[in-house]
Design an enzyme around this catalytic site. Sequence first.
Site, PDB file in Angstrom:
ATOM      1  CG  HIS A 162      -1.997  -1.039   1.160  1.00 36.53           C
ATOM      2  ND1 HIS A 162      -3.286  -0.772   0.753  1.00 36.53           N
ATOM      3  CD2 HIS A 162      -1.960  -2.372   1.434  1.00 36.53           C
ATOM      4  CE1 HIS A 162      -4.000  -1.884   0.793  1.00 36.53           C
ATOM      5  NE2 HIS A 162      -3.217  -2.869   1.202  1.00 36.53           N
ATOM      6  CG  ASP A 370       0.461   9.499   1.265  1.00 36.73           C
ATOM      7  OD1 ASP A 370       0.574   8.352   1.745  1.00 36.73           O
ATOM      8  OD2 ASP A 370      -0.253  10.371   1.767  1.00 36.73           O
TER       9      ASP A 370
END
Length: 472
Positions: A162, A370
Amino acid sequence: MRQSSLVVVANRLPIDDSMAPDGACEWRRSPGGLVSALHPLLRHTPATWVGWAGGTGPAPALPDVDGVRMHTVALSADDLRDHYEGFANATLWPLYHDSVEQPEYHRRWWEAYQRVNQRFAEATADVAEPGAVVWVQDYHLQLVPGLLRQLRPDLRIGFFLHVPFPPPELFMQLPRRAELLRGMLGADLVGFQRSQAAHNFAQLVAKVLDVPATDRRIAVDDRVVRIGAFPVSIDTVEMAALATRPDVADRAARLRHDLGSPEQVILSVDRMDYTKGIEQRLKAYSELIADGHVKVRDTVLVQVAVPSRERVGQYQILRERVEREVGRINGEFGRVGEPAIHYLTQPFDRAELAALYRVADVMAVTPLRDGMNLVAKEYVAARVDDTGALLLSEFAGAAAELPQAYLVNPHDLEGLKQGLLAALRAGPDDLGARMRAMRAHLHRHDIRAWARSYLSALDDSGSLLTRLSAAD
């Protein structure tokens, strides 16, 4: 022991523990994105979720949640310190986020990481029925696919990362880099948020392990491991429905009134993490006030920064710096009853977040790095009237999917200031066109589309996808 045809393996179980009025501990399905994605599938097939329940000591026995079996893995205080806070979040996390903070390397952390990953692999092997599909999640468990394949070669194993996967020159710093790569290659399919991450992984495998690798396939012994990008998303329908609820609309109106009914509201919602660019954002905003481009009476910034990993020293220092900067800005530019920054550190439930999204004229999502950033997608999904501006870092995975946002380089302070001004000053036609395009993309690429995309690539038989389609 009851076995399952689908096993999801993640560091945490998909449930929150909360205290009931009578003091008992309740367990409920959490609102996390992964849970929302898999929930329709999990309700229609024998499924087990393997994970840590939180806390230390013996693993608690938990009831099924919506028909999904919860299989807990115990962590000791040493495991929590050395595996979770240590190798996972003080070694891998900073390294995978471009070394925004210096990664630390300690041998006992690596030993704990191996030990905990072995425990997760053994727990998964116990609950998976013959030929089951196993989906392992994220950087905490990178050794699990390889360990699990040794225990249960009959399983169909997927791994999804992720967070970002770093370029080779950063990953090569890891003292045990080969073992981590081999662990991931135990999977049949390794998924990433972006194609660049898959490319980085293929380059590293070819260099470190000296095996044939492309950006789509890697030859390992007598197997072929497939790799690819599968950008994670949100339940757009659920967020839109939440944002249009009358109680949420009323709460949004009260929030704006409580903020002093300013002309414009800027909102940021982050975990307290050095990757989120909070300090850079505060500095940019304070300079816009100092330069006279923004007036406190007309524009306010609401910064939600929920504390996380508070036992890790870097996070304690970051929180102190952020709070000191907020105090300085409010002291210099605020007035009685009119702070320049409304700073909140408590977590918000989904309805309160939706109300905040409705209030925000500009959503500032400016991480230094991110993997995806689902807050950006939630904001877009909540803007059902096609208003509002999304200010988005180029270094968030979401930027590749939402090019209509106001994209900025958060390392460039002047560029960040100009991007924020552009978002604040944009006209309704421009804002509407951008928001409509982003919302259309999210409706086509929602959380269920992500789950279908990954599982169809992992499960050759298609049986799981048949169940997921039936669930919809």
